[in-house]
Each structure stands twice: as structure tokens, then as C-alpha cells.
Design a protein around this motif. Structure first.
Motif, PDB file in Angstrom:
ATOM      1  N   PHE A 109      -9.151 -10.295  -2.555  1.00 35.39           N
ATOM      2  CA  PHE A 109      -9.429  -8.987  -3.141  1.00 35.39           C
ATOM      3  C   PHE A 109      -8.192  -8.522  -3.899  1.00 35.39           C
ATOM      4  CE2 PHE A 109     -12.540  -9.215   0.199  1.00 35.39           C
ATOM      5  CZ  PHE A 109     -13.624  -8.473  -0.266  1.00 35.39           C
ATOM      6  N   PRO A 110      -8.380  -7.672  -4.905  1.00 35.84           N
ATOM      7  CA  PRO A 110      -7.206  -7.145  -5.604  1.00 35.84           C
ATOM      8  C   PRO A 110      -6.435  -6.184  -4.701  1.00 35.84           C
ATOM      9  CG  PRO A 110      -9.183  -6.040  -6.367  1.00 35.84           C
ATOM     10  CD  PRO A 110      -9.624  -7.142  -5.438  1.00 35.84           C
ATOM     11  N   GLN A 111      -5.254  -5.830  -5.120  1.00 35.09           N
ATOM     12  CA  GLN A 111      -4.467  -4.826  -4.403  1.00 35.09           C
ATOM     13  C   GLN A 111      -5.173  -3.477  -4.569  1.00 35.09           C
ATOM     14  OE1 GLN A 111      -1.668  -5.432  -2.630  1.00 35.09           O
ATOM     15  NE2 GLN A 111      -1.524  -3.311  -2.039  1.00 35.09           N
ATOM     16  N   PRO A 112      -5.541  -2.800  -3.476  1.00 33.65           N
ATOM     17  CA  PRO A 112      -6.208  -1.506  -3.632  1.00 33.65           C
ATOM     18  C   PRO A 112      -5.228  -0.427  -4.105  1.00 33.65           C
ATOM     19  CG  PRO A 112      -5.878  -1.992  -1.315  1.00 33.65           C
ATOM     20  CD  PRO A 112      -5.418  -3.194  -2.083  1.00 33.65           C
ATOM     21  N   ARG A 113      -5.793   0.625  -4.634  1.00 37.09           N
ATOM     22  CA  ARG A 113      -5.001   1.790  -5.030  1.00 37.09           C
ATOM     23  C   ARG A 113      -5.096   2.826  -3.920  1.00 37.09           C
ATOM     24  NH1 ARG A 113      -5.979   3.357 -11.161  1.00 37.09           N
ATOM     25  NH2 ARG A 113      -5.120   1.478 -12.070  1.00 37.09           N
ATOM     26  N   MET A 114      -4.017   3.506  -3.665  1.00 38.60           N
ATOM     27  CA  MET A 114      -4.021   4.617  -2.720  1.00 38.60           C
ATOM     28  C   MET A 114      -4.167   5.891  -3.551  1.00 38.60           C
ATOM     29  SD  MET A 114      -3.935   3.124   0.150  1.00 38.60           S
ATOM     30  CE  MET A 114      -3.749   4.516   1.243  1.00 38.60           C
ATOM     31  N   GLU A 115      -5.343   6.530  -3.439  1.00 45.22           N
ATOM     32  CA  GLU A 115      -5.619   7.716  -4.243  1.00 45.22           C
ATOM     33  C   GLU A 115      -5.971   8.897  -3.355  1.00 45.22           C
ATOM     34  OE1 GLU A 115      -8.302   7.036  -7.479  1.00 45.22           O
ATOM     35  OE2 GLU A 115      -6.956   5.572  -8.375  1.00 45.22           O
ATOM     36  N   LYS A 116      -5.514  10.061  -3.772  1.00 41.65           N
ATOM     37  CA  LYS A 116      -5.751  11.293  -3.021  1.00 41.65           C
ATOM     38  C   LYS A 116      -6.952  12.014  -3.622  1.00 41.65           C
ATOM     39  CE  LYS A 116      -4.586  14.579  -0.101  1.00 41.65           C
ATOM     40  NZ  LYS A 116      -5.888  15.108   0.226  1.00 41.65           N
ATOM     41  N   TYR A 117      -7.888  12.388  -2.763  1.00 42.77           N
ATOM     42  CA  TYR A 117      -9.077  13.134  -3.173  1.00 42.77           C
ATOM     43  C   TYR A 117      -9.127  14.435  -2.378  1.00 42.77           C
ATOM     44  CZ  TYR A 117     -10.445   8.756  -5.339  1.00 42.77           C
ATOM     45  OH  TYR A 117     -10.467   7.608  -6.112  1.00 42.77           O
ATOM     46  N   SER A 118      -9.733  15.447  -2.966  1.00 39.91           N
ATOM     47  CA  SER A 118      -9.752  16.775  -2.341  1.00 39.91           C
ATOM     48  C   SER A 118     -10.490  16.799  -1.006  1.00 39.91           C
ATOM     49  CB  SER A 118     -10.374  17.794  -3.292  1.00 39.91           C
ATOM     50  OG  SER A 118     -11.705  17.426  -3.603  1.00 39.91           O
ATOM     51  N   PHE A 119     -11.410  15.882  -0.778  1.00 38.10           N
ATOM     52  CA  PHE A 119     -12.199  15.881   0.455  1.00 38.10           C
ATOM     53  C   PHE A 119     -11.506  15.165   1.621  1.00 38.10           C
ATOM     54  CE2 PHE A 119     -13.605  12.310  -2.164  1.00 38.10           C
ATOM     55  CZ  PHE A 119     -13.453  11.241  -1.302  1.00 38.10           C
ATOM     56  N   SER A 120     -10.310  14.600   1.382  1.00 35.26           N
ATOM     57  CA  SER A 120      -9.604  13.874   2.444  1.00 35.26           C
ATOM     58  C   SER A 120      -8.178  14.386   2.568  1.00 35.26           C
ATOM     59  CB  SER A 120      -9.595  12.383   2.113  1.00 35.26           C
ATOM     60  OG  SER A 120      -8.861  11.661   3.074  1.00 35.26           O
ATOM     61  N   ASP A 121      -7.697  14.449   3.806  1.00 36.64           N
ATOM     62  CA  ASP A 121      -6.327  14.910   4.046  1.00 36.64           C
ATOM     63  C   ASP A 121      -5.286  13.878   3.636  1.00 36.64           C
ATOM     64  OD1 ASP A 121      -7.231  17.307   5.058  1.00 36.64           O
ATOM     65  OD2 ASP A 121      -7.213  16.615   7.143  1.00 36.64           O
ATOM     66  N   LYS A 122      -5.680  12.615   3.618  1.00 39.78           N
ATOM     67  CA  LYS A 122      -4.716  11.571   3.267  1.00 39.78           C
ATOM     68  C   LYS A 122      -5.266  10.678   2.157  1.00 39.78           C
ATOM     69  CE  LYS A 122      -6.090   8.459   7.009  1.00 39.78           C
ATOM     70  NZ  LYS A 122      -5.629   7.701   8.147  1.00 39.78           N
TER      71      LYS A 122
END
Length: 118
Positions: free
Chosen positions: A52-65
Motif C-alpha cells: 500500500f502507499p504511504q498514508p497521509r495523516m489528515e485532520k478533519y473536523s469530526f475527529s479529535d486526532k
């Protein structure tokens, strides 16, 4: 793809997500999140491993992390192994991709896509 009996071969599954959409990676950030999963039905080739490719760590308003996601264009590579006694000639492999497509404001219900590779 062409594989000789007893040999290994790789095949890439290209995926394209429209702008604004994402899927959880194969290693989601939380246990409750649905991971991206690729499986292959039994056939003349056996899936030995996946890249699998390297995932991105992205912040979304519905999650605390931040969440571990894939978006845009990416591919999943399957490393297949052909059995030593695999029959010669053309064959078709059937795969399944399970995921949950989401945007920044909503998530679709989980989906299972089936496809064939010759």
C-alpha cells in the motif's frame, strides 16, 4: 499479467478518488474505522503480499486526532505467486476492494467492489 508456474509476479491496482473524498488507509488511526482491504478469490495465482502507499495523516473536523487516509490517485500492488503446477494459458483473477468512502462532512456506508484481472 504473465506468470510462469512457480514464479512470482506483481500487479498494480490503480485507484482514483475525486477531489474532496478520502478512504481510511489499510492501517486506520482508530479501531472503529473501516480499513481499506484488498482480497483475491482463489485462482491460478495466490496473493502473497500487498504493498500500500504511504498514508497521509489528515485532520478533519469530526475527529479529535488526524486520520490515516488515502486520497487522490494511488495504487495497491499485489505480489502474486503462481503454483508450480498452475495450468498454462489465460486465466482471470477476481478481486474485492472493501472500504468506506468519505468527505470532510459525511461518510458513505461501507462498500465492496468486485473486479476482474486477466
Amino acid at each position: 499479467m504473465v506468470a510462469k508456474p512457480g514464479a512470482a509476479v506483481e500487479s498494480a491496482l490503480p485507484l482514483e478518488l475525486r477531489s474532496g473524498y478520502h478512504v481510511n488507509s489499510n492501517t486506520p488511526s482508530d479501531d472503529y474505522l473501516i480499513p481499506l482491504r484488498l482480497t483475491w478469490d482463489p485462482g491460478p495465482l495466490a496473493a502473497a503480499s500487498f504493498v500500500f502507499p504511504q498514508p497521509r495523516m489528515e485532520k478533519y473536523s469530526f475527529s479529535d486526532k488526524p486520520l490515516s487516509v488515502f486520497n487522490g490517485d494511488f495504487q495497491i500492488v499485489t505480489r502474486f505467486k503462481a503454483a508450480a503446477d498452475a495450468p498454462l494459458g489465460p486465466a482471470t483473477m477476481t478481486g474485492k476492494l472493501r472500504t468506506r468512502l468519505a468527505t470532510t462532512v459525511c461518510a458513505c456506508r461501507p462498500r465492496l467492489w468486485m473486479f476482474r484481472c486477466k
